[in-house]
Design an enzyme around this catalytic site. Structure first.
Site, PDB file in Angstrom:
ATOM      1  N   ASP A 105       0.802  -1.221   0.000  1.00  0.00           N
ATOM      2  CA  ASP A 105       0.000   0.000   0.000  1.00  0.00           C
ATOM      3  C   ASP A 105       0.835   1.271   0.000  1.00  0.00           C
ATOM      4  O   ASP A 105       0.367   2.337   0.412  1.00  0.00           O
ATOM      5  CB  ASP A 105      -0.916  -0.006   1.236  1.00  0.00           C
ATOM      6  CG  ASP A 105      -0.147  -0.295   2.519  1.00  0.00           C
ATOM      7  OD1 ASP A 105       1.084  -0.111   2.516  1.00  0.00           O
ATOM      8  OD2 ASP A 105      -0.777  -0.703   3.511  1.00  0.00           O
ATOM      9  N   GLU A 127      -0.716  -8.855  -1.018  1.00  0.00           N
ATOM     10  CA  GLU A 127      -1.186  -8.248   0.244  1.00  0.00           C
ATOM     11  C   GLU A 127      -2.427  -7.392  -0.019  1.00  0.00           C
ATOM     12  O   GLU A 127      -2.558  -6.265   0.471  1.00  0.00           O
ATOM     13  CB  GLU A 127      -0.069  -7.422   0.900  1.00  0.00           C
ATOM     14  CG  GLU A 127      -0.248  -7.241   2.401  1.00  0.00           C
ATOM     15  CD  GLU A 127       0.878  -6.459   3.037  1.00  0.00           C
ATOM     16  OE1 GLU A 127       1.854  -7.091   3.477  1.00  0.00           O
ATOM     17  OE2 GLU A 127       0.802  -5.219   3.087  1.00  0.00           O
ATOM     18  N   GLU A 141      -1.885   5.086   3.251  1.00  0.00           N
ATOM     19  CA  GLU A 141      -1.898   3.689   2.798  1.00  0.00           C
ATOM     20  C   GLU A 141      -3.303   3.129   2.587  1.00  0.00           C
ATOM     21  O   GLU A 141      -3.529   2.319   1.683  1.00  0.00           O
ATOM     22  CB  GLU A 141      -1.110   2.799   3.779  1.00  0.00           C
ATOM     23  CG  GLU A 141       0.400   3.032   3.782  1.00  0.00           C
ATOM     24  CD  GLU A 141       0.855   4.227   4.627  1.00  0.00           C
ATOM     25  OE1 GLU A 141      -0.012   4.872   5.260  1.00  0.00           O
ATOM     26  OE2 GLU A 141       2.058   4.513   4.646  1.00  0.00           O
ATOM     27  N   HIS A 222       7.535   4.644  12.561  1.00  0.00           N
ATOM     28  CA  HIS A 222       7.825   5.546  11.445  1.00  0.00           C
ATOM     29  C   HIS A 222       6.577   6.137  10.794  1.00  0.00           C
ATOM     30  O   HIS A 222       6.684   7.025   9.960  1.00  0.00           O
ATOM     31  CB  HIS A 222       8.613   4.800  10.370  1.00  0.00           C
ATOM     32  CG  HIS A 222       7.794   3.766   9.653  1.00  0.00           C
ATOM     33  ND1 HIS A 222       6.962   4.087   8.605  1.00  0.00           N
ATOM     34  CD2 HIS A 222       7.638   2.448   9.862  1.00  0.00           C
ATOM     35  CE1 HIS A 222       6.354   2.986   8.189  1.00  0.00           C
ATOM     36  NE2 HIS A 222       6.736   1.982   8.935  1.00  0.00           N
ATOM     37  N   ARG A 224       3.546   7.926   9.024  1.00  0.00           N
ATOM     38  CA  ARG A 224       3.246   9.338   8.778  1.00  0.00           C
ATOM     39  C   ARG A 224       2.175   9.864   9.738  1.00  0.00           C
ATOM     40  O   ARG A 224       2.294  10.980  10.245  1.00  0.00           O
ATOM     41  CB  ARG A 224       2.738   9.503   7.333  1.00  0.00           C
ATOM     42  CG  ARG A 224       3.637  10.355   6.462  1.00  0.00           C
ATOM     43  CD  ARG A 224       3.250  10.210   5.000  1.00  0.00           C
ATOM     44  NE  ARG A 224       4.435   9.921   4.206  1.00  0.00           N
ATOM     45  CZ  ARG A 224       5.173  10.835   3.590  1.00  0.00           C
ATOM     46  NH1 ARG A 224       4.857  12.095   3.668  1.00  0.00           N
ATOM     47  NH2 ARG A 224       6.236  10.480   2.898  1.00  0.00           N
ATOM     48  N   HIS A 254      14.241   4.872  11.909  1.00  0.00           N
ATOM     49  CA  HIS A 254      13.949   5.096  10.483  1.00  0.00           C
ATOM     50  C   HIS A 254      14.632   6.392  10.018  1.00  0.00           C
ATOM     51  O   HIS A 254      14.691   7.364  10.774  1.00  0.00           O
ATOM     52  CB  HIS A 254      12.417   5.206  10.340  1.00  0.00           C
ATOM     53  CG  HIS A 254      11.911   5.161   8.934  1.00  0.00           C
ATOM     54  ND1 HIS A 254      12.070   6.215   8.066  1.00  0.00           N
ATOM     55  CD2 HIS A 254      11.235   4.207   8.241  1.00  0.00           C
ATOM     56  CE1 HIS A 254      11.509   5.911   6.903  1.00  0.00           C
ATOM     57  NE2 HIS A 254      11.003   4.683   6.981  1.00  0.00           N
TER      58      HIS A 254
HETATM   59  C1  UD1 Z   1       7.085   4.694   3.278  1.00  0.00           C
HETATM   60  C2  UD1 Z   1       5.650   4.333   2.888  1.00  0.00           C
HETATM   61  C3  UD1 Z   1       4.976   3.572   4.022  1.00  0.00           C
HETATM   62  C4  UD1 Z   1       5.815   2.384   4.469  1.00  0.00           C
HETATM   63  C5  UD1 Z   1       7.228   2.856   4.771  1.00  0.00           C
HETATM   64  C6  UD1 Z   1       8.116   1.685   5.092  1.00  0.00           C
HETATM   65  C7  UD1 Z   1       4.377   5.843   1.456  1.00  0.00           C
HETATM   66  C8  UD1 Z   1       3.611   7.096   1.372  1.00  0.00           C
HETATM   67  N1  UD1 Z   1       4.893   5.545   2.648  1.00  0.00           N
HETATM   68  O1  UD1 Z   1       7.013   5.608   4.354  1.00  0.00           O
HETATM   69  O2  UD1 Z   1       3.716   3.109   3.587  1.00  0.00           O
HETATM   70  O3  UD1 Z   1       5.235   1.828   5.624  1.00  0.00           O
HETATM   71  O4  UD1 Z   1       7.770   3.521   3.634  1.00  0.00           O
HETATM   72  O5  UD1 Z   1       9.299   2.099   5.705  1.00  0.00           O
HETATM   73  O6  UD1 Z   1       4.523   5.159   0.480  1.00  0.00           O
HETATM   74  N2  UD1 Z   1      14.749   8.021   3.746  1.00  0.00           N
HETATM   75  C9  UD1 Z   1      16.110   7.929   3.525  1.00  0.00           C
HETATM   76  N3  UD1 Z   1      16.608   6.738   3.058  1.00  0.00           N
HETATM   77  C10 UD1 Z   1      15.843   5.663   2.814  1.00  0.00           C
HETATM   78  C11 UD1 Z   1      14.464   5.758   3.044  1.00  0.00           C
HETATM   79  C12 UD1 Z   1      13.925   6.948   3.492  1.00  0.00           C
HETATM   80  O7  UD1 Z   1      16.832   8.872   3.733  1.00  0.00           O
HETATM   81  O8  UD1 Z   1      16.354   4.626   2.396  1.00  0.00           O
HETATM   82  C13 UD1 Z   1      14.191   9.299   4.263  1.00  0.00           C
HETATM   83  C14 UD1 Z   1      14.119  10.384   3.165  1.00  0.00           C
HETATM   84  O9  UD1 Z   1      14.389  11.633   3.734  1.00  0.00           O
HETATM   85  C15 UD1 Z   1      12.650  10.302   2.722  1.00  0.00           C
HETATM   86  C16 UD1 Z   1      11.981  10.009   4.066  1.00  0.00           C
HETATM   87  O10 UD1 Z   1      12.857   9.094   4.731  1.00  0.00           O
HETATM   88  O11 UD1 Z   1      12.213  11.511   2.118  1.00  0.00           O
HETATM   89  C17 UD1 Z   1      10.593   9.462   4.003  1.00  0.00           C
HETATM   90  O12 UD1 Z   1      10.482   8.373   3.101  1.00  0.00           O
HETATM   91  P1  UD1 Z   1       9.008   7.998   2.527  1.00  0.00           P
HETATM   92  O13 UD1 Z   1       9.139   6.805   1.661  1.00  0.00           O
HETATM   93  O14 UD1 Z   1       8.369   9.204   1.955  1.00  0.00           O
HETATM   94  O15 UD1 Z   1       8.177   7.701   3.842  1.00  0.00           O
HETATM   95  P2  UD1 Z   1       8.235   6.487   4.833  1.00  0.00           P
HETATM   96  O16 UD1 Z   1       7.828   6.998   6.163  1.00  0.00           O
HETATM   97  O17 UD1 Z   1       9.513   5.777   4.678  1.00  0.00           O
HETATM   98  N1  UDP Z   2      13.025  -4.043   9.172  1.00  0.00           N
HETATM   99  C1  UDP Z   2      14.370  -4.138   8.857  1.00  0.00           C
HETATM  100  N2  UDP Z   2      15.250  -3.340   9.538  1.00  0.00           N
HETATM  101  C2  UDP Z   2      14.854  -2.460  10.485  1.00  0.00           C
HETATM  102  C3  UDP Z   2      13.465  -2.358  10.774  1.00  0.00           C
HETATM  103  C4  UDP Z   2      12.575  -3.158  10.089  1.00  0.00           C
HETATM  104  O1  UDP Z   2      14.782  -4.928   8.004  1.00  0.00           O
HETATM  105  O2  UDP Z   2      15.713  -1.766  11.055  1.00  0.00           O
HETATM  106  C5  UDP Z   2      12.076  -4.875   8.407  1.00  0.00           C
HETATM  107  C6  UDP Z   2      11.073  -5.651   9.215  1.00  0.00           C
HETATM  108  O3  UDP Z   2      11.567  -6.932   9.525  1.00  0.00           O
HETATM  109  C7  UDP Z   2       9.861  -5.711   8.306  1.00  0.00           C
HETATM  110  C8  UDP Z   2       9.981  -4.486   7.451  1.00  0.00           C
HETATM  111  O4  UDP Z   2      11.311  -3.992   7.625  1.00  0.00           O
HETATM  112  O5  UDP Z   2       9.911  -6.831   7.422  1.00  0.00           O
HETATM  113  C9  UDP Z   2       8.988  -3.466   7.885  1.00  0.00           C
HETATM  114  O6  UDP Z   2       9.233  -2.290   7.216  1.00  0.00           O
HETATM  115  P1  UDP Z   2       8.713  -0.895   7.722  1.00  0.00           P
HETATM  116  O7  UDP Z   2       8.520  -0.918   9.191  1.00  0.00           O
HETATM  117  O8  UDP Z   2       9.667   0.095   7.160  1.00  0.00           O
HETATM  118  O9  UDP Z   2       7.344  -0.731   6.943  1.00  0.00           O
HETATM  119  P2  UDP Z   2       5.849  -1.260   7.170  1.00  0.00           P
HETATM  120  O10 UDP Z   2       5.882  -2.708   7.446  1.00  0.00           O
HETATM  121  O11 UDP Z   2       5.283  -0.477   8.291  1.00  0.00           O
HETATM  122  O12 UDP Z   2       5.181  -0.912   5.895  1.00  0.00           O
END
Ligand code: UD1
Ligand code: UDP
Length: 385
Positions: A105, A127, A141, A222, A224, A254
């Site tokens: 999602d 999923e 999501e 993490h 939003r 995160h």
């Molecule tokens: C995203 C997804 C969320 C999912 C989560 C898993 C959307 C809107 N959100 O949220 O559904 O649960 O990923 O973790 O699709 N960043 C880095 N390096 C990385 C990843 C992220 O620096 O490898 C930082 C960046 O500043 C980026 C910010 O995190 O702009 C947010 O990333 P974003 O994908 O927008 O939101 P998540 O909270 O990660």
């Molecule tokens: N995970 C990981 N390293 C971490 C934290 C989480 O590999 O430091 C894995 C965790 O085992 C799970 C996935 O990341 O499989 C969950 O991702 P996240 O929490 O980013 O997103 P969500 O599941 O909420 O979409």
């Protein structure tokens, strides 16, 4: 050479991913599909997550064929959507897949499905059918997965509940119960951790607190919709829990700047709280195995923890993973400080309640999801090619 000229009449499948959980949940499927010589498989990453996605793909030995490099620091939903849709539209137009696969999602999953739809390419959704029926929770999501369900041709629901959600929304064709592929991924890394002594030694040396007599609490947060007061409450609760002298708390933080700012301002410099960088998936599996219990707002972690017998306290006001609560593997604590502290203390102090949760059966499957999905795709070959 353009991608579409690379193959003849065999089925072409484009797998689109962009974030850590999509990579974890699609990696085992990519590997099963790649073992099937009848298919030409291409993997496209939007790179919505830049670093965290690579932490996963290296472990499963997966190469990304097409990188879209969209990530910006502190990106908005509009940034992700607008950058990804144009680039994905071009990728699909050029490769001309018979099937596009998306997972979950995230905005990458939604935009991947939308771009395929614009080319009238069928979409398979892993999923599928998770719902809170609150469009703002989780945000965005809940809306993303509902949009995908409207566009997709194949719906792989992890449980009977998610299957029924789709049926009740009149999505009745090609809906299947498959379990969740996260369990396939977790069983792979779990076995790897158990059987690789040098890795165990390395991780034990890197994180010496895992050997303490104290109970280890693994925390992740993490989402939003928790940014701001929700995450502040979580941090306040965790700070209070850390006053107990029988716990250590480890928090892989995160990289989202909104998360890091709050977490480091509340939880730095507390001797039994370990703020660490995001762990690669094998190291995270190791930490999950060492944990006594888990506090999380993550969807994936809720699904994984019960396979390793770890009770989960969910730091969210709503959940689309009601099966976990019903099965007794998770408790929905919300984001109020007092309730998080109360539920955590109960699990730390009451062994009967703890054991009941630790021994409850995981409703998300037993690790055969990817084989089930590939069998379904095979049975559809004639209508897809
Ligand atoms: C995203 C997804 C969320 C999912 C989560 C898993 C959307 C809107 N959100 O949220 O559904 O649960 O990923 O973790 O699709 N960043 C880095 N390096 C990385 C990843 C992220 O620096 O490898 C930082 C960046 O500043 C980026 C910010 O995190 O702009 C947010 O990333 P974003 O994908 O927008 O939101 P998540 O909270 O990660
Ligand atoms: N995970 C990981 N390293 C971490 C934290 C989480 O590999 O430091 C894995 C965790 O085992 C799970 C996935 O990341 O499989 C969950 O991702 P996240 O929490 O980013 O997103 P969500 O599941 O909420 O979409």
């Amino acid at each position: 050479m353009i991608l579409s000229e690379m193959v003849g009449a065999i089925m072409k499948i484009l797998i689109i991913l962009g974030t850590r959980p999509e990579a974890i949940k699609l990696a085992p499927l990519i590997n099963v599909l790649k073992n099937n010589t009848n298919y030409d498989i291409k993997v496209c990453s939007t790179d919505q997550h830049k670093e965290m996605i690579l932490q996963v793909l290296n472990i499963f030995d997966i190469k990304i064929d097409i990188h879209l490099n969209i990530m910006k620091v502190n990106q908005t939903l509009a940034d992700i959507t607008s950058l990804a849709v144009t680039k994905l539209y071009d990728v699909i137009g050029e490769y001309k897949p018979n099937l596009v696969i998306v997972q979950g999602d995230t905005t990458t999953a939604f935009v991947g499905a939308l771009s395929a739809f614009y080319h009238k390419v069928p979409v398979a959704h892993l999923e599928a059918g998770l719902r809170t029926y609150n469009i703002f929770s989780p945000f965005p999501e809940e809306a993303n997965r509902k949009f995908i369900s409207q566009i997709a041709s194949y719906h792989f629901a992890p449980t009977e509940k998610s299957y029924n959600n789709l049926i009740n929304e009149q999505i009745k064709e090609n809906v299947y119960i498959t379990g969740n592929s996260v369990i396939d991924a977790l069983l792979y890394t779990s076995k790897y951790v158990e059987t690789n002594k040098s890795l165990l030694d390395k991780l034990s040396a890197e994180y010496p607190f895992v050997h303490s007599e104290k109970k280890l609490i693994l925390l992740t947060s993490h989402r939003r919709e928790n940014h701001g007061s929700g995450l502040e409450n979580i941090c306040k609760a965790v700070k209070e829990i850390a006053c107990r002298d029988d716990v250590n708390i480890v928090f892989p933080v995160h990289p989202n700047p909104n998360v890091r700012k709050t977490v480091y301002s509340y939880l730095s410099d507390i001797n039994n709280i370990f703020l660490i960088e995001p762990l690669d998936y094998i190291s995270f599996t190791f930490m999950l195995k060492k944990a006594y219990l888990v506090l999380t707002d993550s969807g994936g972690v809720q699904e994984e923890a019960p396979t390793l017998g770890k009770p989960v306290i969910v730091l969210r006001d709503t959940t689309e993973r009601e099966e976990a609560v019903a099965a007794g593997t998770a408790i929905l604590a919300g984001t109020e400080c007092d309730n998080i502290i109360k539920e955590t203390n109960i699990l730390l102090d009451n062994k009967n309640i703890y054991d009941k949760m630790a021994n409850a059966v995981n409703p998300y499957g037993t690790g055969d999801t990817c084989n089930i999905i590939v069998d379904i795709i095979k049975s559809k070959e004639s209508s897809l090619c």
